[in-house]
Design an enzyme around this catalytic site. Sequence first.
Site, short mmCIF file in Angstrom:
data_model
loop_
_atom_site.label_atom_id
_atom_site.label_comp_id
_atom_site.label_asym_id
_atom_site.label_seq_id
_atom_site.Cartn_x
_atom_site.Cartn_y
_atom_site.Cartn_z
N HIS A 123 8.39 -27.11 0.22
CA HIS A 123 7.90 -28.33 -0.43
C HIS A 123 6.80 -28.02 -1.43
O HIS A 123 6.11 -28.92 -1.90
CB HIS A 123 7.44 -29.31 0.65
CG HIS A 123 8.54 -29.65 1.59
ND1 HIS A 123 9.34 -30.77 1.46
CD2 HIS A 123 9.04 -28.96 2.65
CE1 HIS A 123 10.27 -30.76 2.41
NE2 HIS A 123 10.10 -29.67 3.14
N GLU B 157 0.82 -1.21 0.00
CA GLU B 157 0.00 0.00 0.00
C GLU B 157 0.87 1.27 0.00
O GLU B 157 0.44 2.32 -0.46
CB GLU B 157 -0.91 -0.02 1.23
CG GLU B 157 -2.27 0.59 0.99
CD GLU B 157 -3.22 0.39 2.17
OE1 GLU B 157 -3.11 -0.62 2.89
OE2 GLU B 157 -4.08 1.27 2.37
N LYS C 33 -13.03 1.77 -2.20
CA LYS C 33 -14.01 2.21 -1.21
C LYS C 33 -15.08 3.08 -1.89
O LYS C 33 -16.26 2.99 -1.60
CB LYS C 33 -13.33 3.01 -0.09
CG LYS C 33 -12.49 2.15 0.85
CD LYS C 33 -11.98 2.97 2.03
CE LYS C 33 -11.13 2.14 2.96
NZ LYS C 33 -10.64 2.85 4.12
#
Length: 425
Positions: free
Chosen positions: A313, A292, A417
Amino acid sequence: MIKVNFEKAEEINNIGKHVAGAKSHIADLLAGKIDMTGWVDHPIKYDKEEFSRIKEVANEIKSEAEVLVSIGIGGSYLGAKAAIEYLSDYYSHRTVRANGNTVGADIIRPNGVEVIFVGNGLSEKYLKETLDYVEGKNFYVNVISKSGGTLEPAVAFDKFKALVEKKYGHDALKKRIIATTDKAKGILKEEADREGYRTFVVPDDIGGRYSVLSAVGLLPIACAGFDIDKLMKGAEEARSIYTLLDENKNDAMKYAIIRNLYYENRKDIEVFATLSPNMQYFAEWLKQLFGESECKGNKGIFPASLNMTADLHSMGQLMQDGKRNMFETFIMIENDYDETRVKYNDKFFVNDLNDIALRATEKAHHTGNVPVIEMKVAEQNEATLGELFYFFEMSCAISALILGVNPFNQPGVEEYKKNIKELLK
Ligand code: PA5
């Protein structure tokens, strides 16, 4: 203190290119020449009166309740979540270390409440099951939102407020809801004033992802039973080192420069590799901080994370042999063990194997052309966590400033937003 080893990061030899720039950025941060830099001096200038109130409220919650419901998202969530995971024992949320200094000498004591995080997504099932889980318990609510209007926490708050009213009655809202928000504006602040909730402040000059050492992180961390004085002390010590205008003494500066040198050499992914399972949320906090702060204007290093040795793995293949566009930052706790040590054989404890795995992996990845930076932290306690938070906040800010982006805004997040508000109309 964090020990940083740059041996396998060859760009260490070229840091001269950005040293002058990095120093002037630190000087500007210290002089407050850039907006939203309250976090720089926060460890020495934080509001002591508010800090005492945080401890008082935490003590009340610990003595009266079983659960704190912490409602928030992004910077209003990840720091506290990372801290509580980092400091807690694996199998008991109610037991914490009495003495964070020496692992071997710790006494385990049950003095924290369970902290449950909601409002960090929109899963209906998660919300419903959390409401059901909390209903039968004695609980308080800490709603955390700097803006006061973010959708995800607002939805969860609405439901938990209703639960407080149903279970304890309307008058209990004043006692059981604590709002951490802006000191003067926003709908949460208006509601808190109207309903008489107790409030704590998200400082004006500290953005969400830099706010863990304010009330945003401190109240949930204190409620979980951890020592926030030690946390702030660790951050204060870190501030005295990582603001030094000397590249030989300031590893946060060196690290910020090296990240940029790799980026200039087309390494645009940084993989944070941790070796203790309870550091996974610390890596999530790092991803938010760097993603951010640094990734904007079509620039920036993509922050990724791996949980070692499990991911060796799976993602180990990619790290060794995939596209060569990344560098790797290992963060290891040197004493990742409890009072009772677990032996592997006559020669080694299991923790030694973790260290050997680190060395083997670093060597393999380095040979495979992935530059490696290694950070070692002596042990997991409040002081080392305070230092880690500050180290990365400072290096992230310097790094973004070298890259030429503003580390303290988040236009991309604001865009989401805005869109969601539009769609909800
Ligand atoms: O770092 C940031 O600014 C964001 O991640 C915010 O913390 C997040 O969007 C939550 O915002 P608020 O605290 O206003 O609800």
